[in-house]
Motif scaffolding. Sequence first.
Motif, PDB file in Angstrom:
ATOM      1  N   GLY A  25       0.821  -1.206   0.000  1.00 38.35           N
ATOM      2  CA  GLY A  25       0.000   0.000   0.000  1.00 38.35           C
ATOM      3  C   GLY A  25       0.858   1.259   0.000  1.00 38.35           C
ATOM      4  O   GLY A  25       2.099   1.193  -0.020  1.00 38.35           O
ATOM      5  N   PRO A  26       0.219   2.436   0.056  1.00 39.40           N
ATOM      6  CA  PRO A  26       0.941   3.720   0.046  1.00 39.40           C
ATOM      7  C   PRO A  26       1.476   4.045   1.438  1.00 39.40           C
ATOM      8  O   PRO A  26       0.962   4.907   2.144  1.00 39.40           O
ATOM      9  CB  PRO A  26      -0.151   4.715  -0.380  1.00 39.40           C
ATOM     10  N   ASP A  27       2.537   3.348   1.830  1.00 35.51           N
ATOM     11  CA  ASP A  27       2.953   3.355   3.233  1.00 35.51           C
ATOM     12  C   ASP A  27       4.190   4.186   3.555  1.00 35.51           C
ATOM     13  O   ASP A  27       4.871   3.936   4.550  1.00 35.51           O
ATOM     14  CB  ASP A  27       3.185   1.907   3.703  1.00 35.51           C
ATOM     15  N   ARG A  28       4.532   5.173   2.721  1.00 34.50           N
ATOM     16  CA  ARG A  28       5.674   6.055   2.991  1.00 34.50           C
ATOM     17  C   ARG A  28       6.943   5.265   3.283  1.00 34.50           C
ATOM     18  O   ARG A  28       7.708   5.574   4.198  1.00 34.50           O
ATOM     19  CB  ARG A  28       5.376   6.980   4.181  1.00 34.50           C
ATOM     20  N   LEU A  29       7.188   4.223   2.536  1.00 38.60           N
ATOM     21  CA  LEU A  29       8.391   3.421   2.744  1.00 38.60           C
ATOM     22  C   LEU A  29       8.943   2.995   1.390  1.00 38.60           C
ATOM     23  O   LEU A  29       8.235   3.002   0.387  1.00 38.60           O
ATOM     24  CB  LEU A  29       8.107   2.212   3.630  1.00 38.60           C
ATOM     25  N   LEU A 235      -1.469  17.999   6.039  1.00 38.56           N
ATOM     26  CA  LEU A 235      -0.026  18.217   6.091  1.00 38.56           C
ATOM     27  C   LEU A 235       0.368  19.475   5.335  1.00 38.56           C
ATOM     28  O   LEU A 235       1.216  20.265   5.808  1.00 38.56           O
ATOM     29  CB  LEU A 235       0.716  17.003   5.522  1.00 38.56           C
ATOM     30  N   THR A 236      -0.251  19.709   4.208  1.00 39.78           N
ATOM     31  CA  THR A 236       0.037  20.920   3.438  1.00 39.78           C
ATOM     32  C   THR A 236      -0.369  22.159   4.214  1.00 39.78           C
ATOM     33  O   THR A 236       0.358  23.172   4.241  1.00 39.78           O
ATOM     34  CB  THR A 236      -0.702  20.877   2.092  1.00 39.78           C
ATOM     35  N   ARG A 237      -1.514  22.092   4.874  1.00 35.69           N
ATOM     36  CA  ARG A 237      -1.986  23.233   5.673  1.00 35.69           C
ATOM     37  C   ARG A 237      -1.068  23.477   6.872  1.00 35.69           C
ATOM     38  O   ARG A 237      -0.780  24.619   7.231  1.00 35.69           O
ATOM     39  CB  ARG A 237      -3.420  22.981   6.134  1.00 35.69           C
ATOM     40  N   PHE A 238      -0.596  22.404   7.501  1.00 36.33           N
ATOM     41  CA  PHE A 238       0.313  22.533   8.633  1.00 36.33           C
ATOM     42  C   PHE A 238       1.615  23.208   8.220  1.00 36.33           C
ATOM     43  O   PHE A 238       2.201  23.991   8.982  1.00 36.33           O
ATOM     44  CB  PHE A 238       0.583  21.158   9.235  1.00 36.33           C
ATOM     45  N   ALA A 239       2.067  22.904   7.020  1.00 34.37           N
ATOM     46  CA  ALA A 239       3.320  23.498   6.530  1.00 34.37           C
ATOM     47  C   ALA A 239       3.139  24.932   6.062  1.00 34.37           C
ATOM     48  O   ALA A 239       4.123  25.622   5.780  1.00 34.37           O
ATOM     49  CB  ALA A 239       3.887  22.648   5.385  1.00 34.37           C
ATOM     50  N   ASP A 255       6.839  12.609   5.101  1.00 38.84           N
ATOM     51  CA  ASP A 255       6.058  12.934   3.913  1.00 38.84           C
ATOM     52  C   ASP A 255       6.666  14.141   3.194  1.00 38.84           C
ATOM     53  O   ASP A 255       7.031  15.129   3.832  1.00 38.84           O
ATOM     54  CB  ASP A 255       4.605  13.234   4.307  1.00 38.84           C
ATOM     55  N   PRO A 256       6.753  14.088   1.859  1.00 42.22           N
ATOM     56  CA  PRO A 256       7.305  15.228   1.112  1.00 42.22           C
ATOM     57  C   PRO A 256       6.558  16.532   1.345  1.00 42.22           C
ATOM     58  O   PRO A 256       7.152  17.615   1.217  1.00 42.22           O
ATOM     59  CB  PRO A 256       7.181  14.779  -0.348  1.00 42.22           C
ATOM     60  N   ALA A 257       5.283  16.466   1.708  1.00 39.48           N
ATOM     61  CA  ALA A 257       4.514  17.684   1.938  1.00 39.48           C
ATOM     62  C   ALA A 257       5.063  18.497   3.101  1.00 39.48           C
ATOM     63  O   ALA A 257       4.800  19.704   3.207  1.00 39.48           O
ATOM     64  CB  ALA A 257       3.043  17.345   2.199  1.00 39.48           C
TER      65      ALA A 257
END
Length: 396
Positions: A25-29, A235-239, A255-257
């Motif tokens: 899955g899309p697991d950031r790994l 995450l985008t809003r937090f950054a 995460d790249p965001a």
Amino acid sequence: MCALAACGGGSDADRAAPTVTWFVGPDRLDADLLAAACTDEAAGAFTIRVEQLPADVTDRHALLARRLLAEASSMDVLSLDTAFTTEFASAGFLTPVPPAQAQAASEGIVPAALAAATLDDRLVAVPWFLDPQVLWFRGNTAERAGLDPSKPISWDDLIAGAQRIGVTVEIEDRDDSGLAEWVNALVAGAGGSLLKGQGRSATAGLDSEAGRAAASIVELYHQAGIGPGPSADALTRFAGSSGGFLLASTSAIADPALAAVQSDMRATTYPVVGDAVVAPLAGVALAVPTHAKHPEQAFAAIACLTSPTALQQLATGSQHSASRLATFDDPGVAAGFRGRDAALASVTTGVTAPATPYWAQVIDAIDETWRRDVNQDQTPVASQAEVVAAIRGEVR
């Protein structure tokens, strides 16, 4: 004789090693890197090939269900969301872990991860990682908001502090289950349980004091105007310029965001309801489908992927919280796992999604009743009715 041997394809040693297909899955790994390392360790016994599952949770669930129903032999290892395990195991889609491997795979595992991988006292998947949500903040934001990150922070204080300095409290939602996970954790933190029991006879615990306590927090959060609640762009809003706090998994920092603010991020434990640190827990276990073509090699691959070396790489690379508690004490992990202390404080007290085959339906019921106009008097009652109808298969 030589001609006959050539026609027969040669000896076993001459044949190509079986290919174990791992659906991830899309697991950031970096699954390819892990697969390559375990392929090398197998020394010719098998090769691991990675297949990427859809990022959207609905599409991912549908693809897996469709192939498992079709008894496809093309899937050898599944990276299985903890929320899916009970559903697929109940349907007979998963091969129980062999007893000898099950014993080793169960030792020192976070209890919640072990429970999520177990059905009818049999281990049906091998726990891999289990990320608790933690409270991330930037720089000295917590101190400016009047909060002490070395101590448990209450929801009331977090909301008031964010309001005071004009920053948002973002809540991660990677797969559209964020609202249900938030409600589940709030109810558990207040001493209740969103769902108890098995199958259609499970009972909901939303119309309760714990449900009303959860609703009062969600209501206060929305009234404060400090964020939209669980959202895909948290995450985008937090950054962004107004980001101050982020409730997200330990792996969120990879995460790249968040690349622009990663170096400035710090973590503390999930906000408390009363005195309890009960964070949402979500992770992945590794399972072998019933009709896998290479089950023996698949379980050997899983043993490698869940080895101490692989778990250390998960923690220090993609910042996932390993399901095996000993990983947190690894000196290499202590130095490279940014959310280690907050994760360790939360991973043994947090709560996973209820072990029910109907979790997808419960998510829809929670979304329908907690998305807007939440109040502690009406929302728990209405949501209770929707959740009960969902698990019983009733149309409302």
